[in-house]
Design a protein around this motif. Sequence first.
Motif, PDB file in Angstrom:
ATOM      1  N   ASN A   1      -5.987   2.587  19.570  1.00 25.79           N
ATOM      2  CA  ASN A   1      -4.976   1.740  20.459  1.00 25.79           C
ATOM      3  C   ASN A   1      -5.240   1.546  21.978  1.00 25.79           C
ATOM      4  OD1 ASN A   1      -3.467   2.915  22.173  1.00 25.79           O
ATOM      5  ND2 ASN A   1      -1.454   1.976  21.338  1.00 25.79           N
ATOM      6  N   GLN A   2      -5.360   0.209  22.657  1.00 20.21           N
ATOM      7  CA  GLN A   2      -5.826   0.344  23.686  1.00 20.21           C
ATOM      8  C   GLN A   2      -5.898   1.385  24.868  1.00 20.21           C
ATOM      9  OE1 GLN A   2      -3.830  -1.764  22.273  1.00 20.21           O
ATOM     10  NE2 GLN A   2      -2.162  -2.248  23.862  1.00 20.21           N
ATOM     11  N   ASN A   3      -4.624   1.964  24.639  1.00 20.69           N
ATOM     12  CA  ASN A   3      -3.606   3.334  25.311  1.00 20.69           C
ATOM     13  C   ASN A   3      -4.395   4.460  25.512  1.00 20.69           C
ATOM     14  OD1 ASN A   3      -2.141   0.926  26.242  1.00 20.69           O
ATOM     15  ND2 ASN A   3      -1.324   1.283  25.290  1.00 20.69           N
ATOM     16  N   GLY A   4      -5.315   4.741  24.439  1.00 22.90           N
ATOM     17  CA  GLY A   4      -5.343   5.748  24.146  1.00 22.90           C
ATOM     18  C   GLY A   4      -4.483   6.108  22.803  1.00 22.90           C
ATOM     19  N   GLU A   5      -3.321   6.070  22.894  1.00 21.56           N
ATOM     20  CA  GLU A   5      -2.988   6.226  21.254  1.00 21.56           C
ATOM     21  C   GLU A   5      -2.787   6.154  19.708  1.00 21.56           C
ATOM     22  OE1 GLU A   5       1.327   4.903  24.210  1.00 21.56           O
ATOM     23  OE2 GLU A   5      -0.259   4.036  22.658  1.00 21.56           O
ATOM     24  N   THR A   6      -2.557   7.327  18.820  1.00 22.10           N
ATOM     25  CA  THR A   6      -3.572   6.973  17.542  1.00 22.10           C
ATOM     26  C   THR A   6      -1.949   6.318  16.753  1.00 22.10           C
ATOM     27  OG1 THR A   6      -4.443   9.003  17.531  1.00 22.10           O
ATOM     28  CG2 THR A   6      -3.277   8.181  15.222  1.00 22.10           C
ATOM     29  N   ILE A   7      -2.322   4.685  15.908  1.00 23.59           N
ATOM     30  CA  ILE A   7      -1.221   4.135  15.976  1.00 23.59           C
ATOM     31  C   ILE A   7      -1.807   4.587  14.375  1.00 23.59           C
ATOM     32  CG2 ILE A   7      -0.159   1.503  15.824  1.00 23.59           C
ATOM     33  CD1 ILE A   7       0.773   3.462  18.441  1.00 23.59           C
ATOM     34  N   SER A   8      -0.845   3.998  13.751  1.00 24.69           N
ATOM     35  CA  SER A   8      -0.574   4.110  11.797  1.00 24.69           C
ATOM     36  C   SER A   8       0.459   2.604  12.122  1.00 24.69           C
ATOM     37  CB  SER A   8      -0.121   5.349  11.249  1.00 24.69           C
ATOM     38  OG  SER A   8       1.043   5.589  11.604  1.00 24.69           O
ATOM     39  N   ASN A   9       0.311   2.635  10.043  1.00 31.10           N
ATOM     40  CA  ASN A   9       0.926   1.936   9.899  1.00 31.10           C
ATOM     41  C   ASN A   9       2.614   2.183   9.818  1.00 31.10           C
ATOM     42  OD1 ASN A   9       0.005   3.757   8.059  1.00 31.10           O
ATOM     43  ND2 ASN A   9       1.795   2.613   6.533  1.00 31.10           N
ATOM     44  N   LYS A  10       2.857   3.406   9.730  1.00 24.56           N
ATOM     45  CA  LYS A  10       4.282   3.882  10.258  1.00 24.56           C
ATOM     46  C   LYS A  10       5.039   3.636  11.275  1.00 24.56           C
ATOM     47  CE  LYS A  10       3.619   7.952   6.951  1.00 24.56           C
ATOM     48  NZ  LYS A  10       4.320   7.495   6.397  1.00 24.56           N
ATOM     49  N   ASP A  11       4.010   3.131  12.436  1.00 26.43           N
ATOM     50  CA  ASP A  11       4.417   2.617  13.837  1.00 26.43           C
ATOM     51  C   ASP A  11       5.226   1.046  13.369  1.00 26.43           C
ATOM     52  OD1 ASP A  11       3.455   4.938  15.362  1.00 26.43           O
ATOM     53  OD2 ASP A  11       1.907   4.548  14.475  1.00 26.43           O
ATOM     54  N   TYR A  12       5.070   0.498  12.017  1.00 23.03           N
ATOM     55  CA  TYR A  12       5.110  -0.947  12.271  1.00 23.03           C
ATOM     56  C   TYR A  12       6.465  -0.874  10.946  1.00 23.03           C
ATOM     57  CZ  TYR A  12       1.369  -2.189  14.892  1.00 23.03           C
ATOM     58  OH  TYR A  12       0.494  -2.719  16.099  1.00 23.03           O
ATOM     59  N   GLU A  13       7.123   0.600   9.988  1.00 22.71           N
ATOM     60  CA  GLU A  13       7.625   0.465   9.995  1.00 22.71           C
ATOM     61  C   GLU A  13       9.310  -0.438  10.715  1.00 22.71           C
ATOM     62  OE1 GLU A  13       7.846   4.090   7.670  1.00 22.71           O
ATOM     63  OE2 GLU A  13       6.375   4.336   6.888  1.00 22.71           O
ATOM     64  N   GLY A  14      10.038  -1.035   9.577  1.00 22.95           N
ATOM     65  CA  GLY A  14      10.825  -1.260  10.218  1.00 22.95           C
ATOM     66  C   GLY A  14      10.994  -2.668  11.420  1.00 22.95           C
ATOM     67  N   LYS A  15       9.684  -3.004  11.435  1.00 26.65           N
ATOM     68  CA  LYS A  15       9.121  -4.400  11.989  1.00 26.65           C
ATOM     69  C   LYS A  15       8.592  -5.096  11.660  1.00 26.65           C
ATOM     70  CE  LYS A  15       8.506  -1.208  15.979  1.00 26.65           C
ATOM     71  NZ  LYS A  15       8.926  -0.525  15.281  1.00 26.65           N
ATOM     72  N   VAL A  16       8.604  -6.608  12.160  1.00 32.80           N
ATOM     73  CA  VAL A  16       7.566  -7.761  11.162  1.00 32.80           C
ATOM     74  C   VAL A  16       6.683  -7.440  12.291  1.00 32.80           C
ATOM     75  CG1 VAL A  16       8.048 -10.529  11.071  1.00 32.80           C
ATOM     76  CG2 VAL A  16      10.263  -8.699  10.725  1.00 32.80           C
ATOM     77  N   TYR A  17       5.702  -8.079  11.633  1.00 32.98           N
ATOM     78  CA  TYR A  17       4.037  -8.080  12.527  1.00 32.98           C
ATOM     79  C   TYR A  17       3.115  -8.536  12.059  1.00 32.98           C
ATOM     80  CZ  TYR A  17       2.560  -4.354  10.189  1.00 32.98           C
ATOM     81  OH  TYR A  17       1.820  -3.670   8.613  1.00 32.98           O
ATOM     82  N   VAL A  18       2.074  -9.357  12.962  1.00 26.77           N
ATOM     83  CA  VAL A  18       1.370 -10.333  12.598  1.00 26.77           C
ATOM     84  C   VAL A  18       0.019 -10.296  12.631  1.00 26.77           C
ATOM     85  CG1 VAL A  18       0.034 -12.560  12.878  1.00 26.77           C
ATOM     86  CG2 VAL A  18       2.845 -12.427  13.564  1.00 26.77           C
TER      87      VAL A  18
ATOM     88  N   ALA B   1      10.661 -15.822  12.700  1.00 29.57           N
ATOM     89  CA  ALA B   1      12.410 -15.985  12.418  1.00 29.57           C
ATOM     90  C   ALA B   1      13.079 -15.864  11.583  1.00 29.57           C
ATOM     91  CB  ALA B   1      12.703 -16.840  13.161  1.00 29.57           C
ATOM     92  N   LYS B   2      12.256 -15.494  10.315  1.00 36.59           N
ATOM     93  CA  LYS B   2      12.875 -15.879   9.288  1.00 36.59           C
ATOM     94  C   LYS B   2      13.176 -13.987   8.559  1.00 36.59           C
ATOM     95  CE  LYS B   2      12.482 -20.157   6.518  1.00 36.59           C
ATOM     96  NZ  LYS B   2      11.299 -20.949   5.755  1.00 36.59           N
ATOM     97  N   LEU B   3      11.623 -13.616   8.865  1.00 36.20           N
ATOM     98  CA  LEU B   3      12.048 -12.533   8.399  1.00 36.20           C
ATOM     99  C   LEU B   3      12.608 -11.465   9.373  1.00 36.20           C
ATOM    100  CD1 LEU B   3       8.009 -11.770   6.813  1.00 36.20           C
ATOM    101  CD2 LEU B   3      10.076 -12.600   5.754  1.00 36.20           C
ATOM    102  N   LEU B   4      12.594 -11.541  11.026  1.00 34.46           N
ATOM    103  CA  LEU B   4      13.493 -11.132  11.827  1.00 34.46           C
ATOM    104  C   LEU B   4      15.202 -10.986  10.776  1.00 34.46           C
ATOM    105  CD1 LEU B   4      12.041 -12.317  15.091  1.00 34.46           C
ATOM    106  CD2 LEU B   4      11.864  -9.685  14.114  1.00 34.46           C
ATOM    107  N   LYS B   5      15.376 -11.830  10.526  1.00 34.00           N
ATOM    108  CA  LYS B   5      16.261 -11.891   9.643  1.00 34.00           C
ATOM    109  C   LYS B   5      16.475 -10.942   9.211  1.00 34.00           C
ATOM    110  CE  LYS B   5      18.017 -16.506  11.675  1.00 34.00           C
ATOM    111  NZ  LYS B   5      18.188 -17.281  11.536  1.00 34.00           N
ATOM    112  N   GLU B   6      15.934 -10.379   8.330  1.00 36.21           N
ATOM    113  CA  GLU B   6      15.852  -9.749   6.540  1.00 36.21           C
ATOM    114  C   GLU B   6      16.054  -8.459   6.992  1.00 36.21           C
ATOM    115  OE1 GLU B   6      13.322 -12.126   3.590  1.00 36.21           O
ATOM    116  OE2 GLU B   6      12.558 -10.468   4.697  1.00 36.21           O
ATOM    117  N   GLU B   7      16.906  -7.832   6.309  1.00 39.02           N
ATOM    118  CA  GLU B   7      17.385  -6.528   6.521  1.00 39.02           C
ATOM    119  C   GLU B   7      16.025  -5.632   6.329  1.00 39.02           C
ATOM    120  OE1 GLU B   7      20.802  -5.371   5.015  1.00 39.02           O
ATOM    121  OE2 GLU B   7      21.212  -5.296   6.644  1.00 39.02           O
TER     122      GLU B   7
END
Length: 251
Positions: free
Chosen positions: A77-94, A245-251
């Motif tokens: 990423n822009q900060n030189g960090e390695t980012i994977s799909n696992k970093d987005y687990e538990g998050k709603v994202y675009v 907003a809808k997905l943020l309410k889902e578990e």
Amino acid sequence: MSTKKTNYSFIGIAFIILVFGIIFVPKIIDRIKGDDVIRTESRSMSLSTSTEEFVSDLMFLKINGEPKKVPEFSFVNQNGETISNKDYEGKVYVVEFFFITCPTICPRMNRNLVQIQNTFSEFKDFGVASFTINPDYDSQEVLKNYADNYGVSNPNWHLMTGDKDVIYELANVGFNIYAGENPNVEGGFEHSGNFALIDKNGFIRSRKDNFGNPKIFYKGIISEEEKQDEDGETEEISMLKEDIAKLLKEE
């Protein structure tokens, strides 16, 4: 004579109440002690609350009858960090695909994403995944400068670069968002101006179209303020905000 009849009536009623109390009151007390009544009401309330608060009406993109999940990926990423799909687990994202030197739609897309970022600034489980389709130029340092200039402040907004072929595979197959090189178009690359919406479990989600099928994408170019573009296409940023907003309410 009428007075005696009245007295008999009162005595009869009192006797019935006494019998009811002797037979039925202990049973009611036993039920309350056994929590039968409480359990029944609790089950009813639990089902109602779960349905209303945690399940949205957004559809899944299904391939061969199975909901499509985001494939594994790993980039810098822009900060030189390695980012994977696992970093987005538990998050709603675009998700978007773009490039820094894009002379046409990318600036509009990212201004819309910054507005979305600011709308959900209080949510730690919201993020954005931006993949460059020109990694030969868009290094980590270039992406960092771009992020600072656009006001990217969400710690879950990663602008990522890596192997070009892997990125194109991720775009075209993984997210079904077209991206490719084309020396005949302005900027040398062509790509979709659409956004994909991903739920906390990594599934692609969207509203349904007029035929009951998932729309899959959200138009990312037209802003809420513009309402429509020159071709009469209606903006979908407001729709995207509602669905986030809808997905943020889902578990």
